[in-house]
Scaffold this motif. Structure first.
Motif, PDB file in Angstrom:
ATOM      1  N   SER A   9      39.983 123.400  29.305  1.00  0.00           N
ATOM      2  CA  SER A   9      39.254 122.696  28.235  1.00  0.00           C
ATOM      3  C   SER A   9      38.919 123.606  27.061  1.00  0.00           C
ATOM      4  O   SER A   9      38.466 123.121  26.030  1.00  0.00           O
ATOM      5  N   PHE A  10      39.147 124.908  27.185  1.00  0.00           N
ATOM      6  CA  PHE A  10      38.726 125.849  26.147  1.00  0.00           C
ATOM      7  C   PHE A  10      39.710 125.885  24.979  1.00  0.00           C
ATOM      8  O   PHE A  10      40.929 125.820  25.164  1.00  0.00           O
ATOM      9  N   ARG A  60      42.487 124.243  36.043  1.00  0.00           N
ATOM     10  CA  ARG A  60      43.448 123.186  35.736  1.00  0.00           C
ATOM     11  C   ARG A  60      42.811 121.834  35.428  1.00  0.00           C
ATOM     12  O   ARG A  60      43.503 120.923  34.935  1.00  0.00           O
ATOM     13  N   VAL A  61      41.528 121.683  35.695  1.00  0.00           N
ATOM     14  CA  VAL A  61      40.956 120.333  35.655  1.00  0.00           C
ATOM     15  C   VAL A  61      39.518 120.371  35.138  1.00  0.00           C
ATOM     16  O   VAL A  61      38.796 121.346  35.345  1.00  0.00           O
ATOM     17  N   GLU A  62      39.126 119.303  34.445  1.00  0.00           N
ATOM     18  CA  GLU A  62      37.761 119.158  33.925  1.00  0.00           C
ATOM     19  C   GLU A  62      36.869 118.536  34.999  1.00  0.00           C
ATOM     20  O   GLU A  62      37.304 117.695  35.793  1.00  0.00           O
ATOM     21  N   MET A  63      35.602 118.968  35.018  1.00  0.00           N
ATOM     22  CA  MET A  63      34.650 118.445  36.001  1.00  0.00           C
ATOM     23  C   MET A  63      33.302 118.273  35.330  1.00  0.00           C
ATOM     24  O   MET A  63      32.525 119.211  35.219  1.00  0.00           O
ATOM     25  N   PHE A  64      33.021 117.068  34.857  1.00  0.00           N
ATOM     26  CA  PHE A  64      31.731 116.777  34.255  1.00  0.00           C
ATOM     27  C   PHE A  64      30.676 116.483  35.324  1.00  0.00           C
ATOM     28  O   PHE A  64      29.553 116.956  35.257  1.00  0.00           O
ATOM     29  N   SER A  65      31.043 115.685  36.304  1.00  0.00           N
ATOM     30  CA  SER A  65      30.142 115.263  37.366  1.00  0.00           C
ATOM     31  C   SER A  65      29.949 116.362  38.398  1.00  0.00           C
ATOM     32  O   SER A  65      30.849 117.162  38.653  1.00  0.00           O
ATOM     33  N   GLY A  66      28.784 116.359  39.025  1.00  0.00           N
ATOM     34  CA  GLY A  66      28.563 117.275  40.134  1.00  0.00           C
ATOM     35  C   GLY A  66      29.248 116.848  41.415  1.00  0.00           C
ATOM     36  O   GLY A  66      29.297 117.615  42.379  1.00  0.00           O
ATOM     37  N   PHE A  67      29.788 115.627  41.435  1.00  0.00           N
ATOM     38  CA  PHE A  67      30.375 115.093  42.655  1.00  0.00           C
ATOM     39  C   PHE A  67      31.890 115.257  42.721  1.00  0.00           C
ATOM     40  O   PHE A  67      32.444 115.442  43.808  1.00  0.00           O
ATOM     41  N   ALA A  68      32.576 115.165  41.586  1.00  0.00           N
ATOM     42  CA  ALA A  68      34.038 115.163  41.608  1.00  0.00           C
ATOM     43  C   ALA A  68      34.564 115.480  40.218  1.00  0.00           C
ATOM     44  O   ALA A  68      33.832 115.394  39.219  1.00  0.00           O
ATOM     45  N   ASP A  69      35.858 115.832  40.147  1.00  0.00           N
ATOM     46  CA  ASP A  69      36.463 116.080  38.842  1.00  0.00           C
ATOM     47  C   ASP A  69      36.802 114.758  38.157  1.00  0.00           C
ATOM     48  O   ASP A  69      36.500 113.676  38.679  1.00  0.00           O
ATOM     49  N   VAL A  70      37.426 114.818  36.989  1.00  0.00           N
ATOM     50  CA  VAL A  70      37.670 113.604  36.211  1.00  0.00           C
ATOM     51  C   VAL A  70      38.661 112.653  36.883  1.00  0.00           C
ATOM     52  O   VAL A  70      38.758 111.481  36.506  1.00  0.00           O
TER      53      VAL A  70
END
Length: 239
Positions: free
Chosen positions: A66-67, A133-143
């Motif tokens: 994401s950077f 490799r992946v974005e993770m906004f939630s504390g439970f799971a990635d997007v």
């Protein structure tokens, strides 16, 4: 899914989302206006008899996808550009994510929880977004909805279920992003969910940001409430 509880059962958890240096003024690379202002209220909440208190934090590798520094110009402008990423578990699936400034890199001050938060009252600190490799906004799971030990040091749903949690109270940064996504996933996991409005801060405080986030959460059955509301009063009455 959270186990079915007897009628009237109440075992609440407090989730403090991403109260980190890079998300707070004055020096945060992705600072949310007013981020530090909610620390006193969150400390008050941490003093209440929640059954479990967990703080989440972004904990990215230096080359996180994401950077802005992970992509070539001109398609790497923070807040303007986006990129399609592939699901590590199913490469035929893709998801468009925003490009961000470099933030919350492992081992840097920006990844630290701000010192105004009394972390001594936190039971567990959860690190998320560790998979480049992946974005993770939630504390439970990635997007993509994946739960991976590469992306996080804790299966949040499992931790809550193991503690017998029935209700989840969510506060922190940012209301229109990680707070929203964490609350929505908590609801999907079967918990009763409350978001305490004055204990959150959003990137976009307008109708397209926090307003739309609240509407989405309310449609999902999440309670938007106050630290002075009856839900928190119920916590205060716990032994």
């Amino acid at each position: 899914m959270a186990a079915l509880e007897p009628a009237g059962s109440f075992k609440p958890a407090l989730l403090v989302v991403d109260l980190q240096e890079d998300f707070c003024p004055p020096e945060g690379s992705l600072a949310v206006p007013g981020g530090r202002e909610i620390a006193p209220l969150i400390n008050t909440l941490l003093s209440l008899p929640f059954s479990l208190k967990i703080a989440t934090k972004d904990f990215h590798p230096q080359d996180h996808i994401s950077f802005e520094t992970s992509h070539a110009p001109p398609n790497n402008r923070p807040f303007e550009s986006s990129v399609n990423i592939s699901n590590p578990s199913e490469t035929s699936q893709s998801h468009e994510i925003p490009i961000w400034p470099v933030h919350c890199v492992q081992g840097t001050k920006g990844a630290d929880i701000i010192p105004e938060i009394d972390v001594a009252k936190v039971d567990t600190i959860m690190e998320k977004g560790k998979d480049r490799r992946v974005e993770m906004f939630s504390g439970f799971a990635d997007v993509f909805g994946n739960k991976s030990s590469q992306a996080t040091n804790l299966d949040l749903a499992d931790r809550l279920n193991s503690a017998g949690i029935t209700h989840v109270f969510v506060v922190g940064i940012a209301g229109d992003c990680c707070v929203k996504c964490t609350a929505l996933d908590a609801k999907k996991e079967g918990f009763q969910v409350c978001v305490l409005e004055e204990a959150t801060r959003s990137v976009d405080t307008g109708e397209k940001g926090w307003g739309a986030a609240k509407e989405e959460m309310e449609k999902a059955g999440i309670k938007m409430t106050s630290a002075d509301g009856p839900e928190v009063e119920r916590v205060k009455k716990l032994p």
